[in-house]
Design a protein around this motif. Structure first.
Motif, PDB file in Angstrom:
ATOM      1  N   HIS A  40      12.984  13.247  -3.530  1.00  0.00           N
ATOM      2  CA  HIS A  40      11.946  13.152  -2.511  1.00  0.00           C
ATOM      3  C   HIS A  40      11.436  11.707  -2.365  1.00  0.00           C
ATOM      4  N   HIS A  93       4.207   9.855   3.090  1.00  0.00           N
ATOM      5  CA  HIS A  93       4.691  10.092   1.721  1.00  0.00           C
ATOM      6  C   HIS A  93       3.893   9.298   0.694  1.00  0.00           C
ATOM      7  N   TRP A 142       2.994  18.886   7.685  1.00  0.00           N
ATOM      8  CA  TRP A 142       2.022  18.477   6.671  1.00  0.00           C
ATOM      9  C   TRP A 142       0.727  19.244   6.844  1.00  0.00           C
ATOM     10  N   ASP A 175       2.754  17.842   1.591  1.00  0.00           N
ATOM     11  CA  ASP A 175       4.011  17.859   2.346  1.00  0.00           C
ATOM     12  C   ASP A 175       4.544  19.285   2.340  1.00  0.00           C
ATOM     13  N   HIS A 179      12.050  20.079   1.948  1.00  0.00           N
ATOM     14  CA  HIS A 179      12.552  19.197   0.883  1.00  0.00           C
ATOM     15  C   HIS A 179      11.484  18.928  -0.190  1.00  0.00           C
TER      16      HIS A 179
HETATM   17 MN   MN3 Z   1       8.704  14.755   2.357  1.00  0.00          MN
END
Ligand code: MN3
Length: 213
Positions: A40, A93, A142, A175, A179
């Protein structure tokens, strides 16, 4: 790296570099594995950084802009979709890594707990609404706790979108792209959001953002 929106200053400009995690890769185990961070942070986040650098490498004007300026300039501009997606994902991120800490979760301290109880009725109601909002985000995106004027709000955004472009102060985010949780939780987004809220939220970071440090 978040000048206007949280407790970390952001003066970054081209060439952007992948920021280090604020903890070791295995610091959040058993809740988030080192393997998840390897992919990630080490692959997804890095790819957004590399793509952004590549897209603007021959654009002398854009190379003078900070990450936040690139995000705000490119949002909802069909000719700048690549810049928006990659710059916003770099920002989101970095913000997400800081939204978590080893020994995080639990009930926050003052002053934010007072604002949460005032806005949502109780801390338990806040947890429920945050989880429900994350679960209702269809596809990638998100979930955020933000401060709009002086009110706390839970919002969700799709794909790379970020409350930063609405002028809101970001407090924490989670998140909910697949993934983020697939290696550790497979398809169980609800379990991942529970762990995020109960074991990982960095309430110190949240409080700093809330009081405007
Ligand atoms: Mn992500």
């Amino acid at each position: 790296m978040f000048k206007n929106s949280c407790s970390l200053a952001n003066q970054d400009k081209y060439p952007f570099i992948l920021p280090d995690l604020p903890y070791q890769h295995n610091a959040l185990e058993p809740y988030i594995s080192a393997k998840t961070f390897e992919f990630h942070h080490g692959k997804h986040h890095l790819t957004y950084v590399n793509n952004l650098n590549k897209i603007i490498e021959n654009d002398s004007e854009k190379k003078l802009l900070s990450l936040e300026e690139l995000i705000i300039k490119s949002v909802n501009n069909p000719e700048m979709v690549g810049i928006f997606n990659n710059s916003a994902q770099v920002w989101n991120h970095s913000f997400f890594w800081h939204s978590m800490a080893q020994n995080g979760g639990g009930k926050p301290d003052l002053p934010i707990i007072q604002a949460i109880e005032k806005e949502f009725g109780s801390f338990e109601k806040f947890l429920e609404e945050f989880k429900a909002t994350g679960l209702s985000q269809f596809g990638s995106g998100w979930v955020w706790l933000v401060k709009e004027q002086n009110k706390l709000k839970i919002v969700k955004t799709s794909n790379a979108h970020t409350p930063l472009t609405d002028g809101n102060i970001c407090i924490i985010c989670c998140d909910v792209w697949e993934h983020a949780y697939y290696i550790d939780y497979q398809n169980k987004r609800a379990d991942f959001i529970d762990v995020f809220l109960n074991k990982l939220v960095n309430w110190e970071f949240a409080n700093n953002n809330f009081i405007g440090n």
